[in-house]
Design a protein around this motif. Sequence first.
Motif, PDB file in Angstrom:
ATOM      1  N   ILE A  57     -31.839 -16.306 -22.060  1.00  0.00           N
ATOM      2  CA  ILE A  57     -30.692 -17.203 -22.091  1.00  0.00           C
ATOM      3  C   ILE A  57     -30.706 -18.115 -20.875  1.00  0.00           C
ATOM      4  CG2 ILE A  57     -29.141 -15.834 -23.523  1.00  0.00           C
ATOM      5  CD1 ILE A  57     -27.985 -14.752 -20.881  1.00  0.00           C
ATOM      6  N   LEU A  58     -29.949 -19.164 -20.959  1.00  0.00           N
ATOM      7  CA  LEU A  58     -29.786 -20.123 -19.874  1.00  0.00           C
ATOM      8  C   LEU A  58     -31.133 -20.523 -19.304  1.00  0.00           C
ATOM      9  CD1 LEU A  58     -26.732 -18.316 -18.246  1.00  0.00           C
ATOM     10  CD2 LEU A  58     -26.676 -20.208 -19.894  1.00  0.00           C
ATOM     11  N   ASN A  59     -31.328 -20.401 -18.022  1.00  0.00           N
ATOM     12  CA  ASN A  59     -32.558 -20.866 -17.391  1.00  0.00           C
ATOM     13  C   ASN A  59     -33.621 -19.787 -17.362  1.00  0.00           C
ATOM     14  OD1 ASN A  59     -31.347 -23.371 -16.747  1.00  0.00           O
ATOM     15  ND2 ASN A  59     -30.263 -22.331 -15.075  1.00  0.00           N
ATOM     16  N   ASN A  60     -34.161 -19.496 -18.566  1.00  0.00           N
ATOM     17  CA  ASN A  60     -35.230 -18.503 -18.656  1.00  0.00           C
ATOM     18  C   ASN A  60     -34.846 -17.149 -18.090  1.00  0.00           C
ATOM     19  OD1 ASN A  60     -37.027 -20.052 -20.024  1.00  0.00           O
ATOM     20  ND2 ASN A  60     -38.034 -20.834 -18.165  1.00  0.00           N
ATOM     21  N   TRP A  61     -33.580 -16.805 -18.239  1.00  0.00           N
ATOM     22  CA  TRP A  61     -33.117 -15.511 -17.761  1.00  0.00           C
ATOM     23  C   TRP A  61     -33.292 -14.505 -18.882  1.00  0.00           C
ATOM     24  CZ3 TRP A  61     -27.428 -13.745 -17.041  1.00  0.00           C
ATOM     25  CH2 TRP A  61     -27.419 -12.522 -16.346  1.00  0.00           C
ATOM     26  N   GLU A  62     -34.143 -13.497 -18.605  1.00  0.00           N
ATOM     27  CA  GLU A  62     -34.478 -12.500 -19.610  1.00  0.00           C
ATOM     28  C   GLU A  62     -33.584 -11.288 -19.442  1.00  0.00           C
ATOM     29  OE1 GLU A  62     -38.728 -11.534 -19.897  1.00  0.00           O
ATOM     30  OE2 GLU A  62     -38.074  -9.455 -19.921  1.00  0.00           O
ATOM     31  N   MET A  63     -33.041 -10.797 -20.531  1.00  0.00           N
ATOM     32  CA  MET A  63     -32.196  -9.605 -20.424  1.00  0.00           C
ATOM     33  C   MET A  63     -32.152  -8.858 -21.745  1.00  0.00           C
ATOM     34  SD  MET A  63     -28.365 -11.146 -20.575  1.00  0.00           S
ATOM     35  CE  MET A  63     -27.680  -9.524 -20.801  1.00  0.00           C
ATOM     36  N   CYS A  64     -31.589  -7.666 -21.686  1.00  0.00           N
ATOM     37  CA  CYS A  64     -31.369  -6.892 -22.906  1.00  0.00           C
ATOM     38  C   CYS A  64     -29.943  -7.153 -23.357  1.00  0.00           C
ATOM     39  CB  CYS A  64     -31.580  -5.406 -22.636  1.00  0.00           C
ATOM     40  SG  CYS A  64     -31.297  -4.382 -24.083  1.00  0.00           S
ATOM     41  N   ALA A  65     -29.801  -7.805 -24.502  1.00  0.00           N
ATOM     42  CA  ALA A  65     -28.475  -8.132 -25.031  1.00  0.00           C
ATOM     43  C   ALA A  65     -27.915  -6.941 -25.796  1.00  0.00           C
ATOM     44  CB  ALA A  65     -28.572  -9.333 -25.958  1.00  0.00           C
ATOM     45  N   HIS A  66     -26.684  -6.601 -25.490  1.00  0.00           N
ATOM     46  CA  HIS A  66     -25.980  -5.579 -26.261  1.00  0.00           C
ATOM     47  C   HIS A  66     -24.984  -6.278 -27.163  1.00  0.00           C
ATOM     48  CE1 HIS A  66     -27.437  -1.950 -24.155  1.00  0.00           C
ATOM     49  NE2 HIS A  66     -27.694  -2.836 -23.211  1.00  0.00           N
ATOM     50  N   MET A  67     -25.160  -6.080 -28.463  1.00  0.00           N
ATOM     51  CA  MET A  67     -24.362  -6.808 -29.454  1.00  0.00           C
ATOM     52  C   MET A  67     -23.534  -5.831 -30.299  1.00  0.00           C
ATOM     53  SD  MET A  67     -25.464  -9.833 -28.723  1.00  0.00           S
ATOM     54  CE  MET A  67     -24.726 -10.801 -30.047  1.00  0.00           C
ATOM     55  N   PHE A  68     -22.413  -6.329 -30.794  1.00  0.00           N
ATOM     56  CA  PHE A  68     -21.531  -5.547 -31.668  1.00  0.00           C
ATOM     57  C   PHE A  68     -21.246  -6.357 -32.924  1.00  0.00           C
ATOM     58  CE2 PHE A  68     -20.534  -4.710 -27.230  1.00  0.00           C
ATOM     59  CZ  PHE A  68     -20.814  -3.355 -27.165  1.00  0.00           C
ATOM     60  N   ALA A  69     -21.045  -5.675 -34.018  1.00  0.00           N
ATOM     61  CA  ALA A  69     -20.746  -6.391 -35.254  1.00  0.00           C
ATOM     62  C   ALA A  69     -19.768  -5.603 -36.117  1.00  0.00           C
ATOM     63  CB  ALA A  69     -22.035  -6.640 -36.043  1.00  0.00           C
ATOM     64  N   THR A  70     -18.920  -6.336 -36.807  1.00  0.00           N
ATOM     65  CA  THR A  70     -18.062  -5.746 -37.826  1.00  0.00           C
ATOM     66  C   THR A  70     -18.384  -6.438 -39.150  1.00  0.00           C
ATOM     67  OG1 THR A  70     -16.290  -7.321 -37.382  1.00  0.00           O
ATOM     68  CG2 THR A  70     -16.180  -5.202 -36.239  1.00  0.00           C
ATOM     69  N   PHE A  71     -18.105  -5.758 -40.239  1.00  0.00           N
ATOM     70  CA  PHE A  71     -18.487  -6.265 -41.552  1.00  0.00           C
ATOM     71  C   PHE A  71     -17.273  -6.368 -42.473  1.00  0.00           C
ATOM     72  CE2 PHE A  71     -22.113  -4.285 -39.610  1.00  0.00           C
ATOM     73  CZ  PHE A  71     -23.140  -5.163 -39.865  1.00  0.00           C
ATOM     74  N   GLU A  72     -17.303  -7.403 -43.293  1.00  0.00           N
ATOM     75  CA  GLU A  72     -16.292  -7.554 -44.333  1.00  0.00           C
ATOM     76  C   GLU A  72     -16.991  -7.462 -45.668  1.00  0.00           C
ATOM     77  OE1 GLU A  72     -13.763 -11.131 -44.385  1.00  0.00           O
ATOM     78  OE2 GLU A  72     -13.772 -10.853 -42.208  1.00  0.00           O
ATOM     79  N   ASP A  73     -16.396  -6.743 -46.593  1.00  0.00           N
ATOM     80  CA  ASP A  73     -16.948  -6.645 -47.945  1.00  0.00           C
ATOM     81  C   ASP A  73     -16.780  -7.973 -48.681  1.00  0.00           C
ATOM     82  OD1 ASP A  73     -17.509  -3.969 -47.572  1.00  0.00           O
ATOM     83  OD2 ASP A  73     -15.586  -3.305 -48.382  1.00  0.00           O
ATOM     84  N   THR A  74     -17.637  -8.176 -49.653  1.00  0.00           N
ATOM     85  CA  THR A  74     -17.444  -9.283 -50.591  1.00  0.00           C
ATOM     86  C   THR A  74     -17.468  -8.666 -51.991  1.00  0.00           C
ATOM     87  OG1 THR A  74     -19.790  -9.768 -50.970  1.00  0.00           O
ATOM     88  CG2 THR A  74     -18.771 -10.797 -49.035  1.00  0.00           C
ATOM     89  N   ALA A  75     -17.407  -9.505 -53.009  1.00  0.00           N
ATOM     90  CA  ALA A  75     -17.408  -9.000 -54.384  1.00  0.00           C
ATOM     91  C   ALA A  75     -18.686  -8.224 -54.710  1.00  0.00           C
ATOM     92  CB  ALA A  75     -17.237 -10.162 -55.359  1.00  0.00           C
ATOM     93  N   ASP A  76     -19.790  -8.568 -54.023  1.00  0.00           N
ATOM     94  CA  ASP A  76     -21.055  -7.875 -54.235  1.00  0.00           C
ATOM     95  C   ASP A  76     -21.211  -6.778 -53.179  1.00  0.00           C
ATOM     96  OD1 ASP A  76     -23.814  -7.126 -54.124  1.00  0.00           O
ATOM     97  OD2 ASP A  76     -24.339  -9.007 -55.126  1.00  0.00           O
ATOM     98  N   PRO A  77     -21.403  -5.512 -53.590  1.00  0.00           N
ATOM     99  CA  PRO A  77     -21.446  -4.414 -52.622  1.00  0.00           C
ATOM    100  C   PRO A  77     -22.592  -4.480 -51.614  1.00  0.00           C
ATOM    101  CG  PRO A  77     -21.968  -3.636 -54.837  1.00  0.00           C
ATOM    102  CD  PRO A  77     -21.473  -5.040 -54.984  1.00  0.00           C
ATOM    103  N   ALA A  78     -23.628  -5.284 -51.885  1.00  0.00           N
ATOM    104  CA  ALA A  78     -24.739  -5.385 -50.929  1.00  0.00           C
ATOM    105  C   ALA A  78     -24.637  -6.637 -50.065  1.00  0.00           C
ATOM    106  CB  ALA A  78     -26.072  -5.364 -51.666  1.00  0.00           C
TER     107      ALA A  78
END
Length: 171
Positions: A57-78
Amino acid sequence: AQDCQVANIKVIFDFWTWYAVGKKDPEGLFLLDNVIAQINIEEDGRMTATAQGRVIILNNWEMCAHMFATFEDTADPAKFKMRYWGAANYLQTGNDDHWVIDTDYDNYAVHYSCRQVDSDGTCLDGYSFIFSRHPTGLRPEDQLAVYQKKLELCLLGKYRRVAHTGGLAML
Ligand code: DAO
């Protein structure tokens, strides 16, 4: 530990690590390599995920990104909508499609996300992960199924190998 609480019984779908072993990048590539993800089922039954990977990220700064996600259903279960954000505010945030194209749950999973559909209905900008339960890659017996899905997604030849060097991902 054993506390006999039904709510605390782990099912095999929970907390198992998926290693990204292949990736088709979107424009403005974010996750580079050492990408691992875990799907979690929260106590209220909702699906969440945590992921980490090496980013620059930014000026060639290397790091381990920790990410979080939440999910919403749609009409299709997959087909899910995935809202994601990082542990730090300089990491990417977004709200992407999250389609599970194919998985046997135990060994491999093919993920697909189109961010921008072109006027002719094809995908103009998107990304796709090939996940494996095995950090070394796909088992030979899963390769044909994954190849077939890449073909159906019109992404054959667009993937790169995602390395697991065990360095940053262990942080
Ligand atoms: O790497 O360029 C990119 C796009 C990736 C979006 C970040 C997703 C973070 C959450 C991943 C959950 C499992 C797919």
